[in-house]
Design a protein around this motif. Structure first.
Motif, PDB file in Angstrom:
ATOM      1  N   SER A  39       0.847  -1.189   0.000  1.00 26.16           N
ATOM      2  CA  SER A  39       0.000   0.000   0.000  1.00 26.16           C
ATOM      3  C   SER A  39       0.884   1.240   0.000  1.00 26.16           C
ATOM      4  N   LEU A  40       0.294   2.335  -0.436  1.00 26.91           N
ATOM      5  CA  LEU A  40       1.000   3.607  -0.479  1.00 26.91           C
ATOM      6  C   LEU A  40       0.294   4.558   0.471  1.00 26.91           C
ATOM      7  N   SER A  41       1.062   5.134   1.386  1.00 28.08           N
ATOM      8  CA  SER A  41       0.480   6.012   2.405  1.00 28.08           C
ATOM      9  C   SER A  41       1.256   7.319   2.478  1.00 28.08           C
ATOM     10  N   THR A  42       0.754   8.210   3.307  1.00 21.98           N
ATOM     11  CA  THR A  42       1.461   9.474   3.511  1.00 21.98           C
ATOM     12  C   THR A  42       1.322   9.902   4.958  1.00 21.98           C
ATOM     13  N   ASP A  43       2.224  10.748   5.379  1.00 19.00           N
ATOM     14  CA  ASP A  43       2.156  11.368   6.694  1.00 19.00           C
ATOM     15  C   ASP A  43       1.887  12.852   6.447  1.00 19.00           C
ATOM     16  N   LEU A  44       0.638  13.273   6.574  1.00 13.79           N
ATOM     17  CA  LEU A  44       0.276  14.645   6.263  1.00 13.79           C
ATOM     18  C   LEU A  44       0.988  15.650   7.163  1.00 13.79           C
ATOM     19  N   ARG A  45       1.229  15.260   8.408  1.00 15.33           N
ATOM     20  CA  ARG A  45       1.949  16.170   9.293  1.00 15.33           C
ATOM     21  C   ARG A  45       3.362  16.419   8.776  1.00 15.33           C
ATOM     22  N   GLN A  46       3.994  15.351   8.293  1.00 15.41           N
ATOM     23  CA  GLN A  46       5.327  15.502   7.730  1.00 15.41           C
ATOM     24  C   GLN A  46       5.289  16.385   6.483  1.00 15.41           C
ATOM     25  N   ALA A  47       4.313  16.152   5.617  1.00 21.15           N
ATOM     26  CA  ALA A  47       4.190  16.949   4.392  1.00 21.15           C
ATOM     27  C   ALA A  47       3.972  18.425   4.716  1.00 21.15           C
TER      28      ALA A  47
END
Length: 250
Positions: A39-47
């Motif tokens: 799966s592909l995820s993101t860390d919005l806080r990091q972004a």
């Protein structure tokens, strides 16, 4: 915010499309769940932190306290000029969480997004107003076709582009085209050939002559020019909030 606003204090006009995209890509990560399931995820806080740090760095570099972040609208007036403009990009996946990040930035910062315009156009219109203290921040080479103050972070270039150099770059783009954006320009013409065609006194007549040599009409050349043109303050009708399609001097 009016696009014809002239800034009286040093203000960054930031290419939100470009730098938000980079922040979002940097925060993506893959997860291997085993049994060939990924799966592909993101860390919005990091972004968000990446983008915040970018903006802070640009402010420090340019000694600016103010920033306006520009984003492209959902429509694009150039598709009314040529339907195929940037058609291939509609198939390109945006990074995970990109839309949420844009929504956040538009709440967090002074920002502008006009439905029919690209971020480049917003920067071009505001950045080219005579006497403005705005500084365009973008690595997009197309911004060299606008008379403005331009900072290109990757190369650390600080440019003050006058009307003569901006017009030359614009006419060069009319000839070379941009296949990534979906317009081909004049066949067989690259940057070196374009420089020879334009010579020491660039003109629209030289451009149309090159197209004519390839069996293409002046109207076809004009379509390519309108696709290449990053809007300037003279190309925008603030009253009706609509672009003024470029016309060559007669």
């Amino acid at each position: 915010m009016s696009l014809r606003k002239s800034f009286t204090t040093p203000t960054i006009l930031l290419d939100g499309d470009l730098y938000m995209y980079r922040a979002a890509v940097s925060a993506e990560y893959e997860v291997d769940w085993g049994d060939d399931i990924w799966s592909l995820s993101t860390d919005l806080r990091q972004a968000r932190d990446i983008f915040i740090n970018m903006v802070a760095g640009f402010k420090e570099e340019l000694l600016c306290d103010e920033v306006v972040v520009t984003f492209s609208g959902s429509s694009n007036f150039r598709r009314g000029v040529e339907e195929s403009y940037k058609a291939s990009r509609s198939k390109t996946r945006k990074p995970v969480g990109y839309r949420a990040l844009v929504d956040w930035a538009m709440e967090e910062y002074d920002s502008i997004c006009v439905d029919t315009l690209e971020a480049d156009d917003c920067m071009g219109i505001m950045g080219s107003i005579p006497g403005t203290k705005a500084i365009v921040v973008s690595d997009d080479k197309d911004m060299k076709s606008v008379p403005c103050k331009l900072f290109r972070p990757q190369s650390k270039e600080r440019l003050e582009i006058g009307i003569v150099d901006a017009d030359r770059f614009f006419l060069t783009q009319c000839l070379t085209g941009d296949t990534v954006d979906g317009y081909g320009g004049c066949p067989k013409v690259g940057p070196k050939t374009a420089a020879k065609i334009l010579g020491s006194r660039p003109s629209w007549q030289a451009v149309t002559a090159a197209y004519s040599k390839e069996g293409l009409s002046a109207d076809y050349a004009l379509t390519q020019a309108r696709l290449a043109r990053i809007l300037r303050c003279t190309d925008w009708d603030d009253r009706y909030e609509s672009p003024i399609l470029w016309e060559p001097d007669r």
